[in-house]
Write an enzyme that holds these catalytic residues in place. Structure first.
Site, PDB file in Angstrom:
ATOM      1  N   ARG A   3     -81.180  30.747 -37.555  1.00 22.42           N
ATOM      2  CA  ARG A   3     -80.918  31.910 -36.706  1.00 22.42           C
ATOM      3  C   ARG A   3     -82.116  32.859 -36.699  1.00 22.42           C
ATOM      4  O   ARG A   3     -82.452  33.439 -35.666  1.00 22.42           O
ATOM      5  CB  ARG A   3     -79.665  32.633 -37.225  1.00 22.42           C
ATOM      6  CG  ARG A   3     -79.239  33.842 -36.390  1.00 22.42           C
ATOM      7  CD  ARG A   3     -77.853  34.303 -36.811  1.00 22.42           C
ATOM      8  NE  ARG A   3     -77.422  35.493 -36.076  1.00 22.42           N
ATOM      9  CZ  ARG A   3     -77.438  36.716 -36.560  1.00 22.42           C
ATOM     10  NH1 ARG A   3     -77.896  36.936 -37.784  1.00 22.42           N
ATOM     11  NH2 ARG A   3     -77.004  37.736 -35.837  1.00 22.42           N
ATOM     12  N   ASP A  45     -88.390  35.396 -13.207  1.00 26.92           N
ATOM     13  CA  ASP A  45     -88.200  34.261 -14.120  1.00 26.92           C
ATOM     14  C   ASP A  45     -89.528  33.539 -14.263  1.00 26.92           C
ATOM     15  O   ASP A  45     -90.400  33.634 -13.393  1.00 26.92           O
ATOM     16  CB  ASP A  45     -87.119  33.310 -13.587  1.00 26.92           C
ATOM     17  CG  ASP A  45     -86.558  32.400 -14.673  1.00 26.92           C
ATOM     18  OD1 ASP A  45     -85.495  32.731 -15.224  1.00 26.92           O
ATOM     19  OD2 ASP A  45     -87.190  31.367 -14.975  1.00 26.92           O
ATOM     20  N   ALA A  46     -89.662  32.810 -15.364  1.00 27.58           N
ATOM     21  CA  ALA A  46     -90.911  32.082 -15.624  1.00 27.58           C
ATOM     22  C   ALA A  46     -90.973  30.757 -14.881  1.00 27.58           C
ATOM     23  O   ALA A  46     -92.022  30.117 -14.839  1.00 27.58           O
ATOM     24  CB  ALA A  46     -91.068  31.852 -17.128  1.00 27.58           C
ATOM     25  N   ASN A  68     -78.971  37.613 -26.384  1.00 29.37           N
ATOM     26  CA  ASN A  68     -78.426  37.613 -27.748  1.00 29.37           C
ATOM     27  C   ASN A  68     -79.456  37.184 -28.780  1.00 29.37           C
ATOM     28  O   ASN A  68     -80.364  36.423 -28.465  1.00 29.37           O
ATOM     29  CB  ASN A  68     -77.209  36.690 -27.812  1.00 29.37           C
ATOM     30  CG  ASN A  68     -75.958  37.371 -27.293  1.00 29.37           C
ATOM     31  OD1 ASN A  68     -75.695  38.514 -27.632  1.00 29.37           O
ATOM     32  ND2 ASN A  68     -75.201  36.677 -26.470  1.00 29.37           N
ATOM     33  N   HIS A  92     -72.052  42.864 -32.054  1.00 29.34           N
ATOM     34  CA  HIS A  92     -71.506  41.869 -31.132  1.00 29.34           C
ATOM     35  C   HIS A  92     -71.613  40.528 -31.864  1.00 29.34           C
ATOM     36  O   HIS A  92     -72.578  39.797 -31.735  1.00 29.34           O
ATOM     37  CB  HIS A  92     -72.304  41.838 -29.837  1.00 29.34           C
ATOM     38  CG  HIS A  92     -71.932  40.702 -28.926  1.00 29.34           C
ATOM     39  ND1 HIS A  92     -70.665  40.524 -28.439  1.00 29.34           N
ATOM     40  CD2 HIS A  92     -72.671  39.689 -28.424  1.00 29.34           C
ATOM     41  CE1 HIS A  92     -70.630  39.458 -27.671  1.00 29.34           C
ATOM     42  NE2 HIS A  92     -71.849  38.927 -27.649  1.00 29.34           N
ATOM     43  N   ARG A 125     -83.200  29.239 -26.204  1.00 28.85           N
ATOM     44  CA  ARG A 125     -82.020  28.534 -26.711  1.00 28.85           C
ATOM     45  C   ARG A 125     -82.305  27.950 -28.086  1.00 28.85           C
ATOM     46  O   ARG A 125     -83.430  27.548 -28.389  1.00 28.85           O
ATOM     47  CB  ARG A 125     -81.612  27.410 -25.751  1.00 28.85           C
ATOM     48  CG  ARG A 125     -81.073  27.917 -24.424  1.00 28.85           C
ATOM     49  CD  ARG A 125     -80.423  26.805 -23.636  1.00 28.85           C
ATOM     50  NE  ARG A 125     -79.814  27.299 -22.414  1.00 28.85           N
ATOM     51  CZ  ARG A 125     -79.085  26.551 -21.596  1.00 28.85           C
ATOM     52  NH1 ARG A 125     -78.912  25.267 -21.867  1.00 28.85           N
ATOM     53  NH2 ARG A 125     -78.563  27.075 -20.506  1.00 28.85           N
ATOM     54  N   ARG A 165     -61.884  41.430 -23.566  1.00 29.76           N
ATOM     55  CA  ARG A 165     -61.079  40.316 -24.080  1.00 29.76           C
ATOM     56  C   ARG A 165     -59.959  40.841 -24.989  1.00 29.76           C
ATOM     57  O   ARG A 165     -58.827  40.342 -24.957  1.00 29.76           O
ATOM     58  CB  ARG A 165     -61.975  39.353 -24.864  1.00 29.76           C
ATOM     59  CG  ARG A 165     -62.950  38.573 -23.994  1.00 29.76           C
ATOM     60  CD  ARG A 165     -64.014  37.893 -24.832  1.00 29.76           C
ATOM     61  NE  ARG A 165     -64.865  37.016 -24.027  1.00 29.76           N
ATOM     62  CZ  ARG A 165     -66.132  36.737 -24.299  1.00 29.76           C
ATOM     63  NH1 ARG A 165     -66.711  37.279 -25.373  1.00 29.76           N
ATOM     64  NH2 ARG A 165     -66.834  35.937 -23.528  1.00 29.76           N
ATOM     65  N   THR A 219     -71.212  30.663 -21.062  1.00 27.23           N
ATOM     66  CA  THR A 219     -70.401  31.729 -20.472  1.00 27.23           C
ATOM     67  C   THR A 219     -71.219  32.371 -19.354  1.00 27.23           C
ATOM     68  O   THR A 219     -72.444  32.437 -19.437  1.00 27.23           O
ATOM     69  CB  THR A 219     -70.021  32.811 -21.503  1.00 27.23           C
ATOM     70  OG1 THR A 219     -71.216  33.422 -21.995  1.00 27.23           O
ATOM     71  CG2 THR A 219     -69.244  32.207 -22.659  1.00 27.23           C
ATOM     72  N   ASP A 278     -66.332  42.037 -25.283  1.00 31.03           N
ATOM     73  CA  ASP A 278     -65.395  41.808 -26.397  1.00 31.03           C
ATOM     74  C   ASP A 278     -64.172  42.707 -26.239  1.00 31.03           C
ATOM     75  O   ASP A 278     -63.031  42.280 -26.463  1.00 31.03           O
ATOM     76  CB  ASP A 278     -66.053  42.106 -27.746  1.00 31.03           C
ATOM     77  CG  ASP A 278     -67.336  41.338 -27.961  1.00 31.03           C
ATOM     78  OD1 ASP A 278     -67.377  40.476 -28.843  1.00 31.03           O
ATOM     79  OD2 ASP A 278     -68.312  41.621 -27.247  1.00 31.03           O
ATOM     80  N   ASP A 320     -90.113  27.573  -9.213  1.00 30.32           N
ATOM     81  CA  ASP A 320     -89.340  26.761  -8.273  1.00 30.32           C
ATOM     82  C   ASP A 320     -87.851  27.125  -8.319  1.00 30.32           C
ATOM     83  O   ASP A 320     -87.215  27.309  -7.278  1.00 30.32           O
ATOM     84  CB  ASP A 320     -89.520  25.271  -8.564  1.00 30.32           C
ATOM     85  CG  ASP A 320     -90.919  24.779  -8.183  1.00 30.32           C
ATOM     86  OD1 ASP A 320     -91.610  25.500  -7.426  1.00 30.32           O
ATOM     87  OD2 ASP A 320     -91.317  23.697  -8.645  1.00 30.32           O
TER      88      ASP A 320
END
Length: 350
Positions: free
Chosen positions: A123, A69-70, A155, A210, A116, A186, A265, A183, A73
């Site tokens: 989009r 990870d970047a 995603n 997806h 995010r 579900r 999620t 999916d 900490d």
């Protein structure tokens, strides 16, 4: 900075106490060099990445787990938190670093990192930022583990799986997206809930993107080996197509509902991804609806595209795509799903 797992070299001057603590038996042979050592790397230690890491550990899927990870900490904190549970888990070496050299020799690299969406951001702009992020992730993964399988979870997964394939230079069978595996789970749950049966006895797939253009393969659904729609027709039992469409819509909306309720999620996608990892690394030869190189299947020929199809998975990655008979309507919807992905892909110019 690299943060390694536990070490036996904590004696005076870095003395390896393991050599003093254990006395070898006579006439013994050194450990076999042919025993397979399984290593999984997870890139991104957010909610999804840590759900995957935790599930890998509890299911005893790897001998070694590397986290990347970047944020050093947070990364160290997550690594220590997992290491402190060692007494309750199968033995797995856990290491972590912001340097991708920690992933060297991985059998499977799972990518969950992603930007995010900002308020008011389009989009396409979000996608472009994620492509830039993958440009810093995929090449070093491919460099340090040239024989690994890439499993993309970030995603929009179909587009980013395509980008990862291009960036890695890997053959298409070794680049897979998590796609519609969750999916479909579900979907099976909702059908089972409607019919009051165990979801494990339901055979049902969601394929395609997806996302909003995913395709529910109603014609192939079976319960305990009994094809549902053909059974209803033979028994002259009426059903409304709208009911079927409502179930599919519920599948599409279910992730949004979870996000609205808890903010993200994590657990279901964690179990889904590790389910795929098990099929790949243990050579289970199971069928999963995952994002694969789809050109040439079901008339999809508009360009190189990744989308979900029922794929045969094993130690070599994608071993093939199941030749399921689809109705004309299902084929048409699948092609439109591919066109939707290609349209955005072409805007990227990648």
């Amino acid at each position: 900075m690299q943060m390694n797992g536990s070490s036996s070299s904590f004696g005076p001057g870095g003395l390896d106490l393991a050599q003093s603590f254990f006395k070898p038996i006579q006439n013994g042979a050194p450990p076999s060099t042919t025993k397979r050592h399984t290593k999984i790397s997870v890139v991104g230690v957010g909610n999804v990445g840590m759900a995957i890491a935790q599930t890998i550990l509890t299911q005893n899927l790897a001998d070694e787990l590397a986290l990347v990870d970047a944020k050093p900490d947070m990364l160290r904190g997550e690594m220590l938190d997992l290491q402190h549970a060692a007494a309750f888990l199968p033995r797995t070496k856990i290491s972590a670093s912001a340097d991708y050299s920690v992933t060297v020799g991985s059998d499977l690299c799972i990518v969950t990192a992603g930007a995010r969406q900002k308020p008011g951001e389009s989009r396409l702009n979000l996608l472009q930022r994620n492509v830039a992020l993958l440009s810093d992730i995929i090449p070093p993964l491919a460099k340090h583990s040239p024989d690994s399988i890439l499993l993309i979870v970030s995603n929009p997964v179909d587009l980013l799986t395509y980008v990862s394939w291009k960036l890695s230079g890997f053959p298409s069978n070794r680049v897979i997206g998590s796609g519609t595996n969750l999916d479909s789970s579900r979907f099976r749950f909702l059908i089972a809930d409607h019919l009051n049966v165990n979801a494990q006895d339901v055979q049902a797939y969601i394929v395609g993107e997806h996302g909003d253009t995913s395709v529910a393969l109603w014609s192939t659904i079976s319960i305990g080996g009994v094809p549902v729609l053909s059974f209803l027709e033979k028994q002259q039992i009426a059903y409304e197509k709208q009911t079927l469409e409502n179930i599919h819509k519920e599948v599409i909306d279910s992730a949004y509902e979870v996000i609205n309720l808890k903010g993200y999620t994590s657990w279901a996608i964690g179990y889904s991804v590790v389910n795929l990892a098990r099929s790949l690394l243990r050579d289970q030869r199971k069928i999963h609806p995952v994002s694969v190189f789809a050109k040439g299947f079901y008339g999809i020929d508009g360009g190189d595209v990744f989308l979900s199809l029922p794929a045969h998975l094993g130690r070599g990655g994608v071993l093939g795509v199941t030749n399921i008979h689809l109705t004309d309507e299902e084929v048409e919807k699948l092609r439109k799903s591919a066109e939707t992905i290609l349209e955005v892909q072409n805007q990227l110019g990648f």
